[in-house]
Design a protein around this motif. Structure first.
Motif, mmCIF file in Angstrom:
data_model
loop_
_atom_site.group_PDB
_atom_site.id
_atom_site.type_symbol
_atom_site.label_atom_id
_atom_site.label_comp_id
_atom_site.label_asym_id
_atom_site.label_seq_id
_atom_site.Cartn_x
_atom_site.Cartn_y
_atom_site.Cartn_z
ATOM 1 N N ARG A 22 98.062 -74.087 34.388
ATOM 2 C CA ARG A 22 97.306 -74.828 33.381
ATOM 3 C C ARG A 22 96.438 -75.882 34.071
ATOM 4 O O ARG A 22 96.886 -76.542 35.017
ATOM 5 C CB ARG A 22 98.256 -75.519 32.399
ATOM 6 C CG ARG A 22 98.924 -74.601 31.403
ATOM 7 C CD ARG A 22 99.911 -75.409 30.557
ATOM 8 N NE ARG A 22 99.258 -76.510 29.839
ATOM 9 C CZ ARG A 22 98.804 -76.436 28.588
ATOM 10 N NH1 ARG A 22 98.929 -75.310 27.908
ATOM 11 N NH2 ARG A 22 98.231 -77.488 28.011
ATOM 12 N N LEU A 23 95.220 -76.054 33.592
ATOM 13 C CA LEU A 23 94.311 -77.009 34.222
ATOM 14 C C LEU A 23 94.853 -78.431 34.142
ATOM 15 O O LEU A 23 94.766 -79.184 35.121
ATOM 16 C CB LEU A 23 92.924 -76.941 33.569
ATOM 17 C CG LEU A 23 91.851 -77.883 34.118
ATOM 18 C CD1 LEU A 23 91.663 -77.678 35.619
ATOM 19 C CD2 LEU A 23 90.536 -77.694 33.376
ATOM 20 N N ALA A 82 92.460 -77.815 28.188
ATOM 21 C CA ALA A 82 93.623 -78.183 29.006
ATOM 22 C C ALA A 82 94.459 -76.973 29.420
ATOM 23 O O ALA A 82 95.045 -76.945 30.498
ATOM 24 C CB ALA A 82 94.496 -79.188 28.254
ATOM 25 N N SER A 83 94.497 -75.937 28.575
ATOM 26 C CA SER A 83 95.323 -74.758 28.862
ATOM 27 C C SER A 83 94.608 -73.723 29.729
ATOM 28 O O SER A 83 95.171 -72.661 30.014
ATOM 29 C CB SER A 83 95.772 -74.110 27.549
ATOM 30 O OG SER A 83 94.636 -73.696 26.796
ATOM 31 N N ASP A 97 90.466 -71.502 43.266
ATOM 32 C CA ASP A 97 89.606 -72.318 42.402
ATOM 33 C C ASP A 97 89.560 -73.763 42.911
ATOM 34 O O ASP A 97 90.579 -74.303 43.360
ATOM 35 C CB ASP A 97 90.119 -72.324 40.962
ATOM 36 C CG ASP A 97 89.746 -71.062 40.190
ATOM 37 O OD1 ASP A 97 88.993 -70.238 40.744
ATOM 38 O OD2 ASP A 97 90.214 -70.901 39.041
ATOM 39 N N VAL A 98 88.382 -74.356 42.831
ATOM 40 C CA VAL A 98 88.202 -75.757 43.239
ATOM 41 C C VAL A 98 88.033 -76.603 41.970
ATOM 42 O O VAL A 98 87.099 -76.394 41.194
ATOM 43 C CB VAL A 98 86.974 -75.932 44.153
ATOM 44 C CG1 VAL A 98 86.772 -77.409 44.490
ATOM 45 C CG2 VAL A 98 87.148 -75.105 45.432
ATOM 46 N N ILE A 99 88.946 -77.517 41.792
ATOM 47 C CA ILE A 99 88.944 -78.402 40.627
ATOM 48 C C ILE A 99 88.447 -79.772 41.086
ATOM 49 O O ILE A 99 88.876 -80.272 42.124
ATOM 50 C CB ILE A 99 90.366 -78.523 40.030
ATOM 51 C CG1 ILE A 99 90.867 -77.146 39.570
ATOM 52 C CG2 ILE A 99 90.400 -79.506 38.865
ATOM 53 C CD1 ILE A 99 91.611 -76.359 40.607
ATOM 54 N N ALA A 100 87.538 -80.365 40.319
ATOM 55 C CA ALA A 100 86.976 -81.653 40.717
ATOM 56 C C ALA A 100 86.839 -82.584 39.524
ATOM 57 O O ALA A 100 86.637 -82.138 38.388
ATOM 58 C CB ALA A 100 85.607 -81.451 41.377
#
Length: 205
Positions: free
Chosen positions: A95-96, A131-132, A139-142
């Motif tokens: 989940r993000l 959010a889900s 994956d690159v989350i920023a």
């Protein structure tokens, strides 16, 4: 006190455990449940009671997940190959909002959900406000550049009470994190013991 803080502490007290390992949890002062009957001795729980408690603990840990949504994670976990309990943990950790929390961009899972919903996060350069959203390895989350100086982000990075797990490669100078792999149960830094196999048993009755 905000509604979200009340919910967080209510979950801790109901379960009698400090499930996030937070230093301000009321369970650190008293381990019994809330209300006038909180100190009553409890009998040995049934198998159903044990499974229900395991489900409530795991579901509560990830914040505001509805029962319907959590049941969908169960259905997906048993559909995938391999151990269903491990699959369930993997789906939850993808989940993000969970990744944002693990990367220490915010202090709590409740704040992570709100942070994502308010549009402060990108995945591979594209804004995602769900959010889900299921993150994939690589994956690159920023955190958006305009949001990096928010007090909530700066304070979370300095928290000493938890570390970033090794399946997330976080760079707090750039406010980015790479999700490197889907973790197993033993990889996830839960503050209390989680029992996903009991959750699977609960739903498969």
């Amino acid at each position: 006190m905000t509604k979200r803080h009340e919910a967080k502490y209510k979950i801790d007290r109901r379960l009698g455990q400090n499930i996030w390992g937070r230093p301000k949890s009321p369970v650190n002062r008293r381990e019994y449940g809330p209300g006038q009957h909180g100190q009553r001795r409890k009998g040995k729980p049934s198998d159903f009671g044990t499974q229900l408690r395991a489900k409530q603990k795991l579901k509560g840990y990830y914040g505001s997940i509805s029962e319907k949504q959590f049941r969908r994670y169960y259905a997906e976990a048993i559909r995938l190959k391999g151990d269903s309990g491990e699959n369930l943990i993997g789906l939850l950790e993808r989940r993000l909002d969970a990744v944002i929390y693990r990367a220490k961009f915010v202090a709590t899972v409740f704040a992570a959900r709100q942070f994502v919903n308010h549009g402060h996060v990108t995945v591979n350069g594209k804004r995602v406000n769900i959010a889900s959203y299921q993150v994939k390895p690589g994956d690159v989350i920023a955190v958006k550049e305009s949001s990096r100086q928010l007090a909530i982000v700066i304070e979370a990075a300095a928290l000493a009470e938890r570390d970033v797990p090794d399946y997330i490669d976080a760079d707090h100078n750039k406010s980015t994190a790479t999700y490197t792999r889907t973790p197993t149960l033993t990889d996830v830094p839960y503050a209390v013991q989680m029992e996903p196999n009991l959750v699977i048993e609960f739903y498969s009755r």
